[in-house]
Design a protein around this motif. Structure first.
Motif, mmCIF file in Angstrom:
data_model
loop_
_atom_site.group_PDB
_atom_site.id
_atom_site.type_symbol
_atom_site.label_atom_id
_atom_site.label_comp_id
_atom_site.label_asym_id
_atom_site.label_seq_id
_atom_site.Cartn_x
_atom_site.Cartn_y
_atom_site.Cartn_z
ATOM 1 N N ALA A 88 2.659 28.046 -15.222
ATOM 2 C CA ALA A 88 3.268 28.374 -16.405
ATOM 3 C C ALA A 88 2.011 28.824 -17.190
ATOM 4 C CB ALA A 88 3.924 27.235 -17.236
ATOM 5 N N ASP A 89 1.934 29.700 -18.208
ATOM 6 C CA ASP A 89 0.958 30.205 -18.904
ATOM 7 C C ASP A 89 1.181 29.521 -20.613
ATOM 8 O OD1 ASP A 89 2.972 31.746 -20.500
ATOM 9 O OD2 ASP A 89 2.270 33.548 -19.706
ATOM 10 N N GLY A 105 4.137 27.463 -22.515
ATOM 11 C CA GLY A 105 3.937 25.948 -23.053
ATOM 12 C C GLY A 105 4.401 25.781 -24.497
ATOM 13 N N MET A 106 3.907 26.778 -25.280
ATOM 14 C CA MET A 106 4.222 26.746 -26.591
ATOM 15 C C MET A 106 5.864 26.845 -26.664
ATOM 16 S SD MET A 106 1.636 29.046 -28.865
ATOM 17 C CE MET A 106 0.976 30.258 -27.632
ATOM 18 N N ASP A 107 6.383 27.578 -25.956
ATOM 19 C CA ASP A 107 7.847 27.840 -26.180
ATOM 20 C C ASP A 107 8.532 26.504 -25.912
ATOM 21 O OD1 ASP A 107 10.755 29.446 -26.418
ATOM 22 O OD2 ASP A 107 10.354 28.942 -24.224
ATOM 23 N N GLN A 108 8.105 25.907 -24.616
ATOM 24 C CA GLN A 108 8.783 24.566 -24.076
ATOM 25 C C GLN A 108 8.359 23.492 -25.273
ATOM 26 O OE1 GLN A 108 10.216 24.126 -21.421
ATOM 27 N NE2 GLN A 108 9.486 21.852 -20.574
ATOM 28 N N VAL A 109 7.551 23.475 -26.021
ATOM 29 C CA VAL A 109 7.093 22.434 -27.031
ATOM 30 C C VAL A 109 7.964 22.634 -28.409
ATOM 31 C CG1 VAL A 109 5.365 21.368 -28.556
ATOM 32 C CG2 VAL A 109 4.920 21.949 -26.229
ATOM 33 N N GLU A 110 8.349 24.066 -28.674
ATOM 34 C CA GLU A 110 9.082 24.176 -29.837
ATOM 35 C C GLU A 110 10.683 23.730 -29.529
ATOM 36 O OE1 GLU A 110 9.320 28.238 -31.346
ATOM 37 O OE2 GLU A 110 6.957 28.308 -31.143
#
Length: 222
Positions: free
Chosen positions: A92-93, A97-102
């Motif tokens: 994963a880039d 990762g940011m999308d996952q955390v949101e």
């Protein structure tokens, strides 16, 4: 968080607390002695290294939730002993990762509070919208008129003095810049991402292709 990650095929692993070599963060460790082996061990300061070894061993999605220990001062933002979660995802880039955390925040807020909008310390915070991105160097430039890539330690200390921040223990640029950022962070409601951290602050993170002086590190600001 545990339910969200397990639904997304992450594996929870209870990693060791006692370590021969501590790492994964910039912190002072606690030291303890194991009588049976007559050896000193460190209490972990982060979960990072064992989880990354699992990624290297072929586990593609892993996480741990548990205590870590930092032999340092305490404040309303920091405790020497605290519970933390770290998760690692192979292939994963950082945008993934940011999308996952949101998505994780929205999931947790809905499950816990049945809503995604809050008022926290006078800030109106909405977890249902995409999070804006704040460029690290630009934020420092806009607030302090300081170029993080060319400033001297004297420049940084002068800005700390001007803004009534602690100067005495600032002996290098990264620590000084971090103190300046934290003053901005205290005035930022979020949710938002702080991105493009300078390489000299996070030398082990992956560099950006378009600007090798910055790295692909993101920090959630709420």
């Amino acid at each position: 968080c545990r339910e969200f990650l397990i639904q997304d095929d992450f594996i929870e692993v209870n990693i060791p607390v006692l370590e021969h070599t501590t790492g994964g963060a910039d912190a002072n460790p606690f030291i303890t002695h194991m009588d049976a082996l007559d050896q000193d061990f460190y209490l972990r300061i982060s979960h990072e290294l064992p989880l990354k070894r699992l990624i290297g061993g072929g586990y593609e999605k892993v996480f741990d939730i548990g205590p870590r220990f930092r032999n340092e001062n305490y404040s309303d933002e920091h405790l020497p002993e605290h519970i933390a979660m770290e998760w690692y995802w192979a292939y994963a880039d950082w945008n993934m990762g940011m999308d996952q955390v949101e998505k994780m925040f929205s999931f947790v807020m809905e499950r816990t509070f049945k809503k995604t909008t809050f008022n926290v310390r006078g800030f109106d915070i909405d977890f249902s919208k995409p999070w804006p991105k704040l460029d690290y160097a630009q934020v420092i430039k806009d607030n302090y008129d300081l170029d993080v890539f060319s400033c001297s330690i004297e420049d940084v200390q002068a800005k700390l003095t001007e803004h009534k921040l602690e100067v005495e223990k600032t002996d290098n640029i990264p620590r000084g810049i971090d103190k300046l950022w934290k003053k901005i962070r205290a005035k930022t409601g979020g949710p938002a991402w702080l991105i493009n951290t300078p390489l000299f602050i996070s030398p082990l993170a992956k560099s950006n292709d378009d600007n090798p002086n910055t790295v692909q590190r993101f920090q959630a600001v709420i």
